[in-house]
Scaffold this motif. Structure first.
Motif, PDB file in Angstrom:
ATOM      1  N   ILE A 141       0.821  -1.210  -0.060  1.00  0.00           N
ATOM      2  CA  ILE A 141      -0.013   0.002   0.126  1.00  0.00           C
ATOM      3  C   ILE A 141       0.968   1.391  -0.001  1.00  0.00           C
ATOM      4  O   ILE A 141       1.858   1.550   0.785  1.00  0.00           O
ATOM      5  CB  ILE A 141      -1.055  -0.046   1.328  1.00  0.00           C
ATOM      6  N   ASP A 142       0.536   2.193  -0.915  1.00  0.00           N
ATOM      7  CA  ASP A 142       1.315   3.685  -0.925  1.00  0.00           C
ATOM      8  C   ASP A 142       2.673   3.260  -1.010  1.00  0.00           C
ATOM      9  O   ASP A 142       3.376   4.309  -0.662  1.00  0.00           O
ATOM     10  CB  ASP A 142       0.805   4.332   0.239  1.00  0.00           C
ATOM     11  N   GLY A 143       3.271   2.496  -1.693  1.00  0.00           N
ATOM     12  CA  GLY A 143       4.655   2.409  -1.834  1.00  0.00           C
ATOM     13  C   GLY A 143       5.335   3.461  -2.729  1.00  0.00           C
ATOM     14  O   GLY A 143       6.668   3.828  -2.534  1.00  0.00           O
ATOM     15  N   LEU A 144       4.602   4.167  -3.646  1.00  0.00           N
ATOM     16  CA  LEU A 144       5.206   5.256  -4.287  1.00  0.00           C
ATOM     17  C   LEU A 144       5.239   6.518  -3.489  1.00  0.00           C
ATOM     18  O   LEU A 144       5.917   7.481  -3.791  1.00  0.00           O
ATOM     19  CB  LEU A 144       4.022   5.512  -5.249  1.00  0.00           C
ATOM     20  N   ASN A 145       4.898   6.293  -2.197  1.00  0.00           N
ATOM     21  CA  ASN A 145       5.252   7.526  -1.031  1.00  0.00           C
ATOM     22  C   ASN A 145       6.863   7.563  -0.893  1.00  0.00           C
ATOM     23  O   ASN A 145       7.226   8.408  -0.299  1.00  0.00           O
ATOM     24  CB  ASN A 145       4.613   7.262   0.077  1.00  0.00           C
ATOM     25  N   ILE A 146       7.429   6.385  -1.255  1.00  0.00           N
ATOM     26  CA  ILE A 146       9.081   6.291  -1.199  1.00  0.00           C
ATOM     27  C   ILE A 146       9.433   7.309  -2.141  1.00  0.00           C
ATOM     28  O   ILE A 146       9.224   7.160  -3.261  1.00  0.00           O
ATOM     29  CB  ILE A 146       9.663   4.740  -1.499  1.00  0.00           C
ATOM     30  N   PRO A 147      10.468   8.063  -1.920  1.00  0.00           N
ATOM     31  CA  PRO A 147      11.040   9.202  -3.024  1.00  0.00           C
ATOM     32  C   PRO A 147      11.594   8.496  -3.944  1.00  0.00           C
ATOM     33  O   PRO A 147      12.281   7.471  -3.797  1.00  0.00           O
ATOM     34  CB  PRO A 147      12.105   9.788  -1.958  1.00  0.00           C
ATOM     35  N   ALA A 148      11.309   8.871  -5.053  1.00  0.00           N
ATOM     36  CA  ALA A 148      11.861   8.037  -6.426  1.00  0.00           C
ATOM     37  C   ALA A 148      13.268   8.330  -6.514  1.00  0.00           C
ATOM     38  O   ALA A 148      13.962   7.402  -6.935  1.00  0.00           O
ATOM     39  CB  ALA A 148      11.129   8.622  -7.576  1.00  0.00           C
ATOM     40  N   THR A 149      13.805   9.306  -6.042  1.00  0.00           N
ATOM     41  CA  THR A 149      15.557   9.694  -6.069  1.00  0.00           C
ATOM     42  C   THR A 149      15.658  10.425  -4.905  1.00  0.00           C
ATOM     43  O   THR A 149      15.030  10.797  -3.842  1.00  0.00           O
ATOM     44  CB  THR A 149      15.569  10.601  -7.283  1.00  0.00           C
ATOM     45  N   GLY A 150      17.128  10.600  -4.735  1.00  0.00           N
ATOM     46  CA  GLY A 150      17.380  11.476  -3.649  1.00  0.00           C
ATOM     47  C   GLY A 150      17.653  10.762  -2.222  1.00  0.00           C
ATOM     48  O   GLY A 150      17.003   9.563  -2.018  1.00  0.00           O
ATOM     49  N   GLY A 151      18.431  11.248  -1.515  1.00  0.00           N
ATOM     50  CA  GLY A 151      18.870  10.521  -0.083  1.00  0.00           C
ATOM     51  C   GLY A 151      17.529  10.304   0.829  1.00  0.00           C
ATOM     52  O   GLY A 151      16.614  11.609   0.760  1.00  0.00           O
ATOM     53  N   CYS A 152      17.108   9.348   1.475  1.00  0.00           N
ATOM     54  CA  CYS A 152      15.988   9.233   2.389  1.00  0.00           C
ATOM     55  C   CYS A 152      16.323   8.197   3.506  1.00  0.00           C
ATOM     56  O   CYS A 152      17.255   7.362   3.156  1.00  0.00           O
ATOM     57  CB  CYS A 152      14.745   9.057   1.456  1.00  0.00           C
ATOM     58  N   VAL A 153      15.644   8.189   4.613  1.00  0.00           N
ATOM     59  CA  VAL A 153      15.803   7.040   5.462  1.00  0.00           C
ATOM     60  C   VAL A 153      14.200   6.467   5.784  1.00  0.00           C
ATOM     61  O   VAL A 153      13.190   7.265   5.696  1.00  0.00           O
ATOM     62  CB  VAL A 153      16.025   7.815   7.023  1.00  0.00           C
TER      63      VAL A 153
END
Length: 250
Positions: A34-46
């Motif tokens: 569910i809502d996996g596209l909330n993970i940023p497509a690019t760039g650093g993230c935690v």
């Protein structure tokens, strides 16, 4: 079908994992993603997640990979001591953490460097599989908050439920059939903007970590259709009461 194309070059462990791990999970699990596209497509993230089972880093890795990112985990250093597993983990860019030692600072620095280089770091803020009797998220450690405040990157909460049915906490034998449903839901980034210019002292880190754990717990409540206990389980306090070591060695 993958929700988002992976544009990053893959090292050989990710290629091998895609060959073997993904088909194995398809055969043994039903995926409720569910809502996996909330993970940023690019760039650093935690990415911050609750921890239910020794198998959920694998399900989470497939989930993250299928949403277009290569995950780098902060993992217990003991895993790297196995010769072959250590080779695999290092080649995949995973970061060993020596808990309760000066080497933990090196893992923190490596994670900050990776985020600043645009990579996706996965952290289990609880530090170990939950010991809460109802398998709810426990109190968190401050590592994810420290990295997020240091780098200014998004810290994205993810809740999961069902991996414990595939492999119970600390069990050695999986229960493969019938197929288990593994639910993973991604929330909106945790707002830490008001803390960005504050000194990273214990009080600020506690506030940031509390927000992170609240966000994860809210998602787990949605997945379970239940309400978490009003007081979060504190492993450190529980072990102190029982006279046990405070660090998890397993």
């Amino acid at each position: 079908m993958r929700p988002r194309k992976l544009d990053q070059p893959r090292s050989w462990p990710f290629i091998v994992g895609a060959w073997f791990l993904r088909p194995a999970l398809v055969m043994t699990t039903k995926r409720d993603w569910i809502d996996g596209l909330n993970i940023p497509a690019t760039g650093g993230c935690v990415l911050v997640m609750n921890h239910l089972s020794h198998v959920d880093p694998l399900t989470a890795a497939v989930f993250t990979h299928d949403h277009g990112r290569l995950p780098r985990y902060l993992a217990k250093s003991g895993l790297f001591r196995n010769r072959f597993l250590g080779i695999f983990l290092r080649a995949a860019g995973q970061i060993p953490v020596e808990r309760a030692s000066a080497s933990a600072a090196g893992a923190y620095a490596a994670a900050v460097e990776a985020v600043n280089a645009g990579e996706c770091i996965v952290i289990y803020p609880e530090g170990t599989i939950t010991r809460d009797p109802g398998l709810w998220p426990m109190t968190g450690k401050s590592g994810a908050a420290r990295i997020a405040l240091e780098t200014g990157c998004p810290v994205v909460p993810i809740g999961q439920w069902g991996a414990q049915e595939l492999l119970a906490p600390y069990a050695k034998r999986p229960d493969l059939f019938p197929r288990k449903t593994v639910s993973i839901k991604v929330g909106d980034p945790v707002d830490l903007s008001d803390l960005a210019d504050e000194p990273q002292d214990a009080e600020v880190l506690a506030v940031a970590t509390g927000r992170i754990m609240d966000a994860i717990t809210t998602i787990v409540e949605e997945l379970r259709g239940e309400t978490a206990p009003p007081e979060r389980f504190d492993l450190k306090k529980a072990r102190a009461r029982n006279g046990r070591p405070l660090e998890d060695e397993r």
